[in-house]
Design a protein around this motif. Sequence first.
Motif, PDB file in Angstrom:
ATOM      1  N   ILE A 231      45.479 118.902 -99.693  1.00 42.31           N
ATOM      2  CA  ILE A 231      45.958 117.559-100.019  1.00 42.31           C
ATOM      3  C   ILE A 231      44.926 116.887-100.913  1.00 42.31           C
ATOM      4  CG2 ILE A 231      46.537 115.259 -99.118  1.00 42.31           C
ATOM      5  CD1 ILE A 231      47.261 116.671 -96.441  1.00 42.31           C
ATOM      6  N   SER A 232      45.363 116.317-102.022  1.00 42.48           N
ATOM      7  CA  SER A 232      44.462 115.504-102.834  1.00 42.48           C
ATOM      8  C   SER A 232      45.052 114.105-102.941  1.00 42.48           C
ATOM      9  CB  SER A 232      44.234 116.113-104.224  1.00 42.48           C
ATOM     10  OG  SER A 232      45.425 116.258-104.941  1.00 42.48           O
ATOM     11  N   HIS A 233      44.180 113.130-102.974  1.00 43.85           N
ATOM     12  CA  HIS A 233      44.633 111.734-103.001  1.00 43.85           C
ATOM     13  C   HIS A 233      43.900 110.983-104.100  1.00 43.85           C
ATOM     14  CE1 HIS A 233      40.950 109.797-101.329  1.00 43.85           C
ATOM     15  NE2 HIS A 233      40.763 110.999-100.814  1.00 43.85           N
ATOM     16  N   CYS A 234      44.563 109.990-104.653  1.00 39.53           N
ATOM     17  CA  CYS A 234      43.952 109.143-105.658  1.00 39.53           C
ATOM     18  C   CYS A 234      43.674 107.778-105.036  1.00 39.53           C
ATOM     19  CB  CYS A 234      44.856 109.006-106.883  1.00 39.53           C
ATOM     20  SG  CYS A 234      44.104 108.045-108.221  1.00 39.53           S
ATOM     21  N   ASN A 235      42.458 107.593-104.567  1.00 42.67           N
ATOM     22  CA  ASN A 235      42.011 106.313-104.025  1.00 42.67           C
ATOM     23  C   ASN A 235      42.812 105.868-102.797  1.00 42.67           C
ATOM     24  OD1 ASN A 235      40.307 104.002-104.118  1.00 42.67           O
ATOM     25  ND2 ASN A 235      41.895 102.822-105.150  1.00 42.67           N
ATOM     26  N   CYS A 236      43.181 106.816-101.929  1.00 46.27           N
ATOM     27  CA  CYS A 236      43.944 106.443-100.723  1.00 46.27           C
ATOM     28  C   CYS A 236      43.638 107.426 -99.586  1.00 46.27           C
ATOM     29  CB  CYS A 236      45.443 106.374-101.009  1.00 46.27           C
ATOM     30  SG  CYS A 236      46.165 107.882-101.701  1.00 46.27           S
ATOM     31  N   LEU A 237      42.372 107.481 -99.171  1.00 49.65           N
ATOM     32  CA  LEU A 237      41.946 108.435 -98.156  1.00 49.65           C
ATOM     33  C   LEU A 237      42.696 108.255 -96.843  1.00 49.65           C
ATOM     34  CD1 LEU A 237      40.146 110.686 -97.124  1.00 49.65           C
ATOM     35  CD2 LEU A 237      38.360 108.981 -96.665  1.00 49.65           C
ATOM     36  N   GLU A 238      42.877 107.020 -96.391  1.00 49.63           N
ATOM     37  CA  GLU A 238      43.575 106.794 -95.114  1.00 49.63           C
ATOM     38  C   GLU A 238      44.991 107.345 -95.156  1.00 49.63           C
ATOM     39  OE1 GLU A 238      43.429 102.813 -93.694  1.00 49.63           O
ATOM     40  OE2 GLU A 238      41.241 102.713 -93.659  1.00 49.63           O
ATOM     41  N   ARG A 239      45.645 107.172 -96.287  1.00 51.60           N
ATOM     42  CA  ARG A 239      47.004 107.705 -96.441  1.00 51.60           C
ATOM     43  C   ARG A 239      46.980 109.231 -96.394  1.00 51.60           C
ATOM     44  NH1 ARG A 239      50.066 105.211-101.384  1.00 51.60           N
ATOM     45  NH2 ARG A 239      50.284 103.477 -99.889  1.00 51.60           N
ATOM     46  N   ALA A 240      45.964 109.835 -97.009  1.00 54.45           N
ATOM     47  CA  ALA A 240      45.838 111.295 -96.997  1.00 54.45           C
ATOM     48  C   ALA A 240      45.582 111.808 -95.581  1.00 54.45           C
ATOM     49  CB  ALA A 240      44.712 111.730 -97.930  1.00 54.45           C
ATOM     50  N   LEU A 241      44.751 111.103 -94.825  1.00 55.45           N
ATOM     51  CA  LEU A 241      44.489 111.491 -93.434  1.00 55.45           C
ATOM     52  C   LEU A 241      45.749 111.367 -92.588  1.00 55.45           C
ATOM     53  CD1 LEU A 241      40.999 109.790 -92.977  1.00 55.45           C
ATOM     54  CD2 LEU A 241      41.462 112.254 -93.040  1.00 55.45           C
ATOM     55  N   SER A 242      46.527 110.332 -92.850  1.00 54.77           N
ATOM     56  CA  SER A 242      47.801 110.157 -92.133  1.00 54.77           C
ATOM     57  C   SER A 242      48.763 111.293 -92.470  1.00 54.77           C
ATOM     58  CB  SER A 242      48.423 108.813 -92.514  1.00 54.77           C
ATOM     59  OG  SER A 242      49.687 108.643 -91.911  1.00 54.77           O
ATOM     60  N   LEU A 243      48.782 111.704 -93.744  1.00 54.12           N
ATOM     61  CA  LEU A 243      49.637 112.823 -94.158  1.00 54.12           C
ATOM     62  C   LEU A 243      49.187 114.111 -93.481  1.00 54.12           C
ATOM     63  CD1 LEU A 243      51.860 114.073 -95.910  1.00 54.12           C
ATOM     64  CD2 LEU A 243      50.197 114.209 -97.789  1.00 54.12           C
ATOM     65  N   LYS A 244      47.883 114.305 -93.377  1.00 54.68           N
ATOM     66  CA  LYS A 244      47.356 115.491 -92.699  1.00 54.68           C
ATOM     67  C   LYS A 244      47.849 115.535 -91.246  1.00 54.68           C
ATOM     68  CE  LYS A 244      42.937 117.802 -91.604  1.00 54.68           C
ATOM     69  NZ  LYS A 244      42.905 117.727 -90.144  1.00 54.68           N
ATOM     70  N   GLU A 245      47.777 114.412 -90.558  1.00 59.00           N
ATOM     71  CA  GLU A 245      48.255 114.349 -89.168  1.00 59.00           C
ATOM     72  C   GLU A 245      49.748 114.638 -89.100  1.00 59.00           C
ATOM     73  OE1 GLU A 245      47.257 110.685 -87.325  1.00 59.00           O
ATOM     74  OE2 GLU A 245      45.084 110.970 -87.503  1.00 59.00           O
ATOM     75  N   LYS A 246      50.485 114.106 -90.063  1.00 54.91           N
ATOM     76  CA  LYS A 246      51.933 114.328 -90.105  1.00 54.91           C
ATOM     77  C   LYS A 246      52.251 115.812 -90.251  1.00 54.91           C
ATOM     78  CE  LYS A 246      54.083 111.457 -92.740  1.00 54.91           C
ATOM     79  NZ  LYS A 246      54.780 110.591 -91.755  1.00 54.91           N
ATOM     80  N   MET A 247      51.522 116.479 -91.161  1.00 55.48           N
ATOM     81  CA  MET A 247      51.778 117.893 -91.400  1.00 55.48           C
ATOM     82  C   MET A 247      51.386 118.733 -90.186  1.00 55.48           C
ATOM     83  SD  MET A 247      53.265 117.638 -94.179  1.00 55.48           S
ATOM     84  CE  MET A 247      53.648 119.384 -94.200  1.00 55.48           C
ATOM     85  N   GLU A 248      50.318 118.351 -89.502  1.00 59.86           N
ATOM     86  CA  GLU A 248      49.906 119.067 -88.296  1.00 59.86           C
ATOM     87  C   GLU A 248      50.957 118.957 -87.195  1.00 59.86           C
ATOM     88  OE1 GLU A 248      45.012 118.753 -88.604  1.00 59.86           O
ATOM     89  OE2 GLU A 248      46.166 117.114 -87.704  1.00 59.86           O
ATOM     90  N   SER A 249      51.707 117.872 -87.205  1.00 58.40           N
ATOM     91  CA  SER A 249      52.767 117.697 -86.206  1.00 58.40           C
ATOM     92  C   SER A 249      54.032 118.467 -86.575  1.00 58.40           C
ATOM     93  CB  SER A 249      53.099 116.211 -86.041  1.00 58.40           C
ATOM     94  OG  SER A 249      53.770 115.703 -87.185  1.00 58.40           O
ATOM     95  N   MET A 250      54.166 118.813 -87.866  1.00 57.97           N
ATOM     96  CA  MET A 250      55.372 119.495 -88.334  1.00 57.97           C
ATOM     97  C   MET A 250      55.254 121.008 -88.283  1.00 57.97           C
ATOM     98  SD  MET A 250      56.392 117.103 -91.623  1.00 57.97           S
ATOM     99  CE  MET A 250      58.017 117.827 -91.834  1.00 57.97           C
ATOM    100  N   ALA A 251      54.032 121.524 -88.417  1.00 55.79           N
ATOM    101  CA  ALA A 251      53.832 122.979 -88.414  1.00 55.79           C
ATOM    102  C   ALA A 251      52.361 123.276 -88.164  1.00 55.79           C
ATOM    103  CB  ALA A 251      54.274 123.593 -89.746  1.00 55.79           C
ATOM    104  N   LYS A 252      52.088 124.525 -87.815  1.00 58.84           N
ATOM    105  CA  LYS A 252      50.703 124.970 -87.607  1.00 58.84           C
ATOM    106  C   LYS A 252      50.246 125.683 -88.872  1.00 58.84           C
ATOM    107  CE  LYS A 252      47.799 127.891 -84.647  1.00 58.84           C
ATOM    108  NZ  LYS A 252      46.745 126.865 -84.533  1.00 58.84           N
ATOM    109  N   PHE A 253      49.120 125.236 -89.430  1.00 61.20           N
ATOM    110  CA  PHE A 253      48.580 125.827 -90.644  1.00 61.20           C
ATOM    111  C   PHE A 253      47.234 126.488 -90.360  1.00 61.20           C
ATOM    112  CE2 PHE A 253      51.337 122.350 -91.890  1.00 61.20           C
ATOM    113  CZ  PHE A 253      52.115 122.909 -92.893  1.00 61.20           C
ATOM    114  N   LYS A 254      46.895 127.465 -91.194  1.00 58.19           N
ATOM    115  CA  LYS A 254      45.597 128.125 -91.049  1.00 58.19           C
ATOM    116  C   LYS A 254      44.470 127.122 -91.219  1.00 58.19           C
ATOM    117  CE  LYS A 254      42.835 131.869 -93.100  1.00 58.19           C
ATOM    118  NZ  LYS A 254      42.822 132.934 -94.149  1.00 58.19           N
TER     119      LYS A 254
END
Length: 278
Positions: A231-254
Amino acid sequence: MYRVIIDSCGELTKEMQEDGHFVNVPLTLEVGDQQIIDDESFDQASFLKAVAECSTSPKSACPSPNAYMVEMECDAERIYVVTLSAQLSGSYNSACLAKDLYEEDDESKQIYVFDSKSASIGETLIGLKIAECENKGMSFEEVVKTVEEYIAGQHTFFVLETLETLRKAGRLSNLKAAIAGTLNIKPVMGSTDEGSIQQLGQARGMVKALDKMGQCLVDVTENCEEKILAISHCNCLERALSLKEKMESMAKFKEIFIVDTRGVSSMYANDGGLIMVI
């Protein structure tokens, strides 16, 4: 000994910067009459401010063949170059010309140029795949074949906070941009197999748009647990962290990692934009 040369649209993680095998070749950004080199001196905050204040769309100029050739002049016997999609930039053609010119004078190296058919962290992941193959002891030909297959299966997605850059570039009418802004419509975009950009859908509000983007990714990805999500973000780290949590809830990644966008990716994503690649 190998070297991976990635144009500056591909962000290097801290580990890649310290590894010694990876180098960036910078593109040049143009905002009005300003020229900005996309290297370690890039200042995202001042760049985004300049873009917001400029009435015209920012542009980028690809590295010269000589810029690539300078990085090819090293101790490495095997050189891999990764560029942003040939559908989006002349960087790939410039790198190919650099390879041909270099080999006219020195045929001792094995050099290959990969068209990422992506951008940003898509290039990052390709660089990491090259290193993984090298560390397994694969031959040069095996690395090229494996990585080309990896590129063919890669998927890139992004969501924009603002459509201003598209409006300034003439790719979106003033009326459509105004309506989208008023209704808070966020387009969900993705890469095509050829490396160009397509719209996959849209949603009202960033939260719903990210939900849709996450679902698009999961729908086209098999064996998520074996793959790295970036995930790369343009000046929105909190949003990127929220997206990371969302993806972790949707599937298991390496693995899932996050980086901040460099210059070229900041130009494409604009302030508040998010890019996701697997």
